[in-house]
Design an enzyme around this catalytic site. Structure first.
Site, PDB file in Angstrom:
ATOM      1  N   SER A   1     -16.006 -32.893  -9.365  1.00  0.00           N
ATOM      2  CA  SER A   1     -14.851 -32.354 -10.186  1.00  0.00           C
ATOM      3  C   SER A   1     -15.516 -31.153 -11.125  1.00  0.00           C
ATOM      4  CB  SER A   1     -14.357 -33.644 -10.907  1.00  0.00           C
ATOM      5  OG  SER A   1     -15.354 -34.099 -11.759  1.00  0.00           O
TER       6      SER A   1
ATOM      7  N   LEU B   1     -17.598 -27.418 -12.111  1.00  0.00           N
ATOM      8  CA  LEU B   1     -17.334 -25.946 -11.823  1.00  0.00           C
ATOM      9  C   LEU B   1     -17.998 -25.855 -10.343  1.00  0.00           C
ATOM     10  CD1 LEU B   1     -17.675 -22.977 -12.417  1.00  0.00           C
ATOM     11  CD2 LEU B   1     -19.982 -23.238 -13.165  1.00  0.00           C
TER      12      LEU B   1
ATOM     13  N   TYR C   1     -33.562 -31.176 -20.936  1.00  0.00           N
ATOM     14  CA  TYR C   1     -33.196 -30.973 -19.369  1.00  0.00           C
ATOM     15  C   TYR C   1     -33.939 -30.370 -18.597  1.00  0.00           C
ATOM     16  CZ  TYR C   1     -29.630 -28.230 -16.541  1.00  0.00           C
ATOM     17  OH  TYR C   1     -28.790 -27.975 -15.528  1.00  0.00           O
TER      18      TYR C   1
ATOM     19  N   LYS D   1     -35.077 -31.934 -14.852  1.00  0.00           N
ATOM     20  CA  LYS D   1     -34.754 -31.340 -13.745  1.00  0.00           C
ATOM     21  C   LYS D   1     -35.877 -31.082 -12.786  1.00  0.00           C
ATOM     22  CE  LYS D   1     -30.060 -30.312 -13.515  1.00  0.00           C
ATOM     23  NZ  LYS D   1     -29.405 -30.764 -12.501  1.00  0.00           N
TER      24      LYS D   1
ATOM     25  N   HIS E   1     -21.202 -22.916 -21.419  1.00  0.00           N
ATOM     26  CA  HIS E   1     -21.962 -22.054 -21.244  1.00  0.00           C
ATOM     27  C   HIS E   1     -21.569 -20.548 -21.804  1.00  0.00           C
ATOM     28  CE1 HIS E   1     -23.877 -24.674 -18.158  1.00  0.00           C
ATOM     29  NE2 HIS E   1     -24.842 -24.388 -18.803  1.00  0.00           N
TER      30      HIS E   1
ATOM     31  N   ARG F   1     -29.377 -11.934 -18.419  1.00  0.00           N
ATOM     32  CA  ARG F   1     -29.131 -13.239 -17.776  1.00  0.00           C
ATOM     33  C   ARG F   1     -28.606 -13.011 -16.104  1.00  0.00           C
ATOM     34  NH1 ARG F   1     -31.033 -15.205 -21.339  1.00  0.00           N
ATOM     35  NH2 ARG F   1     -30.497 -17.172 -22.595  1.00  0.00           N
TER      36      ARG F   1
ATOM     37  N   ASP G   1     -31.055 -16.642 -30.007  1.00  0.00           N
ATOM     38  CA  ASP G   1     -30.723 -16.024 -28.638  1.00  0.00           C
ATOM     39  C   ASP G   1     -31.224 -17.159 -27.666  1.00  0.00           C
ATOM     40  OD1 ASP G   1     -29.770 -13.485 -29.330  1.00  0.00           O
ATOM     41  OD2 ASP G   1     -31.671 -12.993 -29.653  1.00  0.00           O
TER      42      ASP G   1
HETATM   43  P1  NAP Z   1     -19.995 -29.458 -14.813  1.00  0.00           P
HETATM   44  O1  NAP Z   1     -18.993 -28.456 -14.466  1.00  0.00           O
HETATM   45  O2  NAP Z   1     -20.258 -29.741 -16.372  1.00  0.00           O
HETATM   46  O3  NAP Z   1     -19.703 -30.612 -13.921  1.00  0.00           O
HETATM   47  C1  NAP Z   1     -20.554 -31.928 -14.224  1.00  0.00           C
HETATM   48  C2  NAP Z   1     -20.143 -32.884 -13.184  1.00  0.00           C
HETATM   49  O4  NAP Z   1     -20.912 -33.830 -13.245  1.00  0.00           O
HETATM   50  C3  NAP Z   1     -18.589 -33.180 -13.327  1.00  0.00           C
HETATM   51  O5  NAP Z   1     -18.044 -33.466 -11.832  1.00  0.00           O
HETATM   52  C4  NAP Z   1     -18.768 -34.696 -13.966  1.00  0.00           C
HETATM   53  O6  NAP Z   1     -17.816 -35.400 -13.708  1.00  0.00           O
HETATM   54  C5  NAP Z   1     -20.141 -35.100 -13.338  1.00  0.00           C
HETATM   55  N1  NAP Z   1     -20.817 -36.213 -14.173  1.00  0.00           N
HETATM   56  C6  NAP Z   1     -21.407 -35.931 -15.473  1.00  0.00           C
HETATM   57  N2  NAP Z   1     -21.735 -37.401 -15.919  1.00  0.00           N
HETATM   58  C7  NAP Z   1     -21.577 -38.071 -14.821  1.00  0.00           C
HETATM   59  C8  NAP Z   1     -21.944 -39.464 -14.804  1.00  0.00           C
HETATM   60  N3  NAP Z   1     -22.391 -40.085 -15.676  1.00  0.00           N
HETATM   61  N4  NAP Z   1     -21.225 -40.070 -13.845  1.00  0.00           N
HETATM   62  C9  NAP Z   1     -20.831 -39.409 -12.777  1.00  0.00           C
HETATM   63  N5  NAP Z   1     -20.404 -37.875 -12.753  1.00  0.00           N
HETATM   64  C10 NAP Z   1     -20.783 -37.297 -13.822  1.00  0.00           C
HETATM   65  O7  NAP Z   1     -21.608 -28.909 -14.120  1.00  0.00           O
HETATM   66  P2  NAP Z   1     -21.652 -27.591 -13.172  1.00  0.00           P
HETATM   67  O8  NAP Z   1     -21.820 -26.466 -14.099  1.00  0.00           O
HETATM   68  O9  NAP Z   1     -20.826 -27.892 -12.007  1.00  0.00           O
HETATM   69  O10 NAP Z   1     -23.099 -28.102 -12.860  1.00  0.00           O
HETATM   70  C11 NAP Z   1     -23.142 -28.978 -11.523  1.00  0.00           C
HETATM   71  C12 NAP Z   1     -24.776 -28.867 -11.332  1.00  0.00           C
HETATM   72  O11 NAP Z   1     -25.385 -27.725 -11.219  1.00  0.00           O
HETATM   73  C13 NAP Z   1     -25.700 -29.728 -12.172  1.00  0.00           C
HETATM   74  O12 NAP Z   1     -26.711 -30.438 -11.953  1.00  0.00           O
HETATM   75  C14 NAP Z   1     -26.272 -28.528 -12.927  1.00  0.00           C
HETATM   76  O13 NAP Z   1     -27.370 -29.050 -13.721  1.00  0.00           O
HETATM   77  C15 NAP Z   1     -26.674 -27.369 -11.954  1.00  0.00           C
HETATM   78  N6  NAP Z   1     -26.852 -26.063 -12.843  1.00  0.00           N
HETATM   79  C16 NAP Z   1     -25.684 -25.553 -13.415  1.00  0.00           C
HETATM   80  C17 NAP Z   1     -25.557 -24.150 -13.914  1.00  0.00           C
HETATM   81  C18 NAP Z   1     -24.311 -23.565 -14.580  1.00  0.00           C
HETATM   82  O14 NAP Z   1     -24.641 -22.324 -14.889  1.00  0.00           O
HETATM   83  N7  NAP Z   1     -23.196 -24.077 -14.511  1.00  0.00           N
HETATM   84  C19 NAP Z   1     -26.790 -23.483 -13.620  1.00  0.00           C
HETATM   85  C20 NAP Z   1     -27.981 -24.235 -13.170  1.00  0.00           C
HETATM   86  C21 NAP Z   1     -27.798 -25.534 -12.513  1.00  0.00           C
HETATM   87  P3  NAP Z   1     -16.396 -35.540 -14.742  1.00  0.00           P
HETATM   88  O15 NAP Z   1     -15.559 -34.318 -14.293  1.00  0.00           O
HETATM   89  O16 NAP Z   1     -15.680 -36.869 -14.411  1.00  0.00           O
HETATM   90  O17 NAP Z   1     -16.894 -35.504 -16.016  1.00  0.00           O
HETATM   91  P1  GDP Z   2     -28.537 -20.438 -21.174  1.00  0.00           P
HETATM   92  O1  GDP Z   2     -28.529 -19.283 -20.558  1.00  0.00           O
HETATM   93  O2  GDP Z   2     -29.358 -21.553 -20.516  1.00  0.00           O
HETATM   94  O3  GDP Z   2     -29.541 -19.836 -22.469  1.00  0.00           O
HETATM   95  O4  GDP Z   2     -27.294 -21.042 -21.905  1.00  0.00           O
HETATM   96  P2  GDP Z   2     -25.896 -20.348 -22.239  1.00  0.00           P
HETATM   97  O5  GDP Z   2     -25.209 -20.267 -20.837  1.00  0.00           O
HETATM   98  O6  GDP Z   2     -25.521 -21.160 -23.381  1.00  0.00           O
HETATM   99  O7  GDP Z   2     -26.274 -18.693 -22.752  1.00  0.00           O
HETATM  100  C1  GDP Z   2     -26.984 -18.655 -24.123  1.00  0.00           C
HETATM  101  C2  GDP Z   2     -26.890 -17.294 -24.364  1.00  0.00           C
HETATM  102  O8  GDP Z   2     -25.365 -16.750 -24.717  1.00  0.00           O
HETATM  103  C3  GDP Z   2     -27.704 -17.211 -25.893  1.00  0.00           C
HETATM  104  O9  GDP Z   2     -28.642 -15.883 -25.523  1.00  0.00           O
HETATM  105  C4  GDP Z   2     -26.657 -17.040 -26.714  1.00  0.00           C
HETATM  106  O10 GDP Z   2     -27.060 -16.315 -28.071  1.00  0.00           O
HETATM  107  C5  GDP Z   2     -25.571 -16.115 -26.088  1.00  0.00           C
HETATM  108  N1  GDP Z   2     -24.184 -16.678 -26.437  1.00  0.00           N
HETATM  109  C6  GDP Z   2     -23.525 -15.652 -27.217  1.00  0.00           C
HETATM  110  N2  GDP Z   2     -22.301 -16.112 -27.483  1.00  0.00           N
HETATM  111  C7  GDP Z   2     -22.357 -17.376 -26.943  1.00  0.00           C
HETATM  112  C8  GDP Z   2     -21.383 -18.286 -26.984  1.00  0.00           C
HETATM  113  O11 GDP Z   2     -20.261 -18.459 -27.578  1.00  0.00           O
HETATM  114  N3  GDP Z   2     -21.679 -19.601 -26.240  1.00  0.00           N
HETATM  115  C9  GDP Z   2     -22.993 -19.654 -25.869  1.00  0.00           C
HETATM  116  N4  GDP Z   2     -23.230 -20.876 -25.267  1.00  0.00           N
HETATM  117  N5  GDP Z   2     -23.782 -18.807 -25.798  1.00  0.00           N
HETATM  118  C10 GDP Z   2     -23.633 -17.525 -26.460  1.00  0.00           C
END
Ligand code: NAP
Ligand code: GDP
Length: 324
Positions: free
Chosen positions: A18, A20, A146, A150, A189, A218, A280
């Site tokens: 459910s 992202l 985290y 991971k 994020h 990034r 930052d």
């Molecule tokens: P997200 O949008 O926050 O979604 C998190 C998902 O995990 C949701 O479906 C949530 O369910 C589920 N979840 C959280 N806690 C749970 C629990 N205790 N039991 C069962 N389900 C649970 O995360 P995402 O961004 O899609 O990330 C997906 C994966 O990619 C993660 O492993 C994350 O670490 C990794 N990742 C993400 C990014 C990024 O930039 N987004 C970058 C690097 C790696 P509910 O909706 O029901 O809460």
């Molecule tokens: P990261 O990429 O793992 O560091 O995580 P984020 O996606 O939260 O990005 C953080 C970076 O975005 C840092 O450099 C923050 O200073 C900058 N940033 C600027 N405005 C924001 C904001 O409103 N929220 C977050 N999360 N980060 C911000």
């Protein structure tokens, strides 16, 4: 798409279905029709099972009896949530990952693809970072919990292979964003939080408050591209060692450049402030996608400006139901 998943029906269980990236995979499979004959897809949310709980994890695996798992579920958040809640990023993610991987093993799941992140690499490093460097030194302080949780997935994958021959692997993602992201201003994020902040600032006629200097860099990657690449990894990628799924080094931008794209997409004309009293975080975590390019040289990533535009449009259209 051709598949190397082996004969017979495949039940693919997506934990975190459910979120992202789960929603992006669902879109690619169901709306774009990237489905191989014999595949059955199950998308889980925390309502189906709390994966922190081993009994609920076993029950949901026994209910669906998956042959393959895409493991996305995790405690996830932006920089500032990590800094407030580091301990629980360690404890929750260790528990979720251990429950999911062990249950997959006990129930005979043949392949698991889990998700790592480019923020888990050593803080003091040479650039670009690649897949061989995960364990080479301590991660950045801001999200060390985290990161360690991971990193353990990679250790577990190698151990499940060594001891039981299991082909459990992981993909490493940079900063992913898109429809269905968590747009919460405090916890989200950077891109999703800033899209929400810009939308609000425009509505209320106030300034846009960007946290930090705007100078960190990034590699922002569109969630639908990641959805497509995770499907490729599930079907085609056969290594235990992880692989970086990200736009290339040349596509890295500063936070300030990303802000300019959001502001243009949402047609925000107000003042933009950079609050340098806020951290930052990591200045950069430039990752190489050379390994991915060796496997899929022709994959085309959505250009950042277009991906931000589409995400802003989705956010505005879905404001009432979006995670804010
Ligand atoms: P997200 O949008 O926050 O979604 C998190 C998902 O995990 C949701 O479906 C949530 O369910 C589920 N979840 C959280 N806690 C749970 C629990 N205790 N039991 C069962 N389900 C649970 O995360 P995402 O961004 O899609 O990330 C997906 C994966 O990619 C993660 O492993 C994350 O670490 C990794 N990742 C993400 C990014 C990024 O930039 N987004 C970058 C690097 C790696 P509910 O909706 O029901 O809460
Ligand atoms: P990261 O990429 O793992 O560091 O995580 P984020 O996606 O939260 O990005 C953080 C970076 O975005 C840092 O450099 C923050 O200073 C900058 N940033 C600027 N405005 C924001 C904001 O409103 N929220 C977050 N999360 N980060 C911000």
């Amino acid at each position: 798409m051709d598949s190397q998943l082996g004969p017979g029906p495949r039940r693919i269980l997506v934990t975190g279905g459910s979120g992202l990236i789960g929603k992006a995979i669902e879109h690619v499979v169901i709306k774009e029709g990237d489905k191989v004959d014999g595949e059955e897809w199950i998308f889980l949310s925390s309502k189906d099972a709390n994966l922190l709980d081993v009994v609920q994890t076993r029950a949901v695996f026994e209910k669906h009896r998956p042959t393959h798992v895409i493991h996305l579920a995790a405690k996830v958040g932006g920089l500032y949530l990590h800094m407030r809640d580091n301990l629980y990023f360690l404890r929750d993610n260790l528990r979720i990952n251990d429950n999911v991987l062990q249950m997959a093993h006990e129930l005979g799941v043949t392949k698991v693809v889990s998700c790592l992140s480019s923020c888990i690499f050593p803080d003091k490093t040479s650039y670009p970072i690649d897949e061989t460097m995960i364990h080479n030194g301590p991660p950045h302080d801001s999200n060390f919990c985290y990161s360690h949780a991971k990193r353990m997935i990679d250790v577990q994958n190698r151990a499940y292979f060594q001891q039981y021959g299991r082909r459990y692997t992981a993909v490493i993602l940079a900063n992913v964003f898109g429809p269905h992201d968590n747009f919460n201003i405090e916890n989200g994020h950077v891109l999703s939080a800033l899209i929400n902040k810009t939308y609000k600032a425009k509505k209320e006629g106030t300034a846009l408050n960007v946290w930090g200097s705007g100078n960190p860099q990034r590699q922002f990657t569109y969630s639908l591209d990641i959805g497509r690449l995770i499907l490729w990894a599930l079907r085609e990628y056969d290594e235990i060692d992880p692989i970086i799924l990200s736009v290339g080094e040349q596509d890295e931008v500063t936070i300030k450049e990303a802000v300019e794209m959001i502001v243009e997409s949402l047609d925000f004309k107000g003042e933009i402030l950079f609050d340098t009293s806020m951290s930052d975080g990591q200045m950069k975590k430039t990752a190489s996608n050379a390994k991915l390019r060796r496997y899929v040289p022709d994959f085309v990533f959505t250009p950042l400006k277009e991906a931000i535009q589409r995400t802003c449009e989705w956010f505005v259209e879905n404001y009432d139901s979006a995670r804010t």
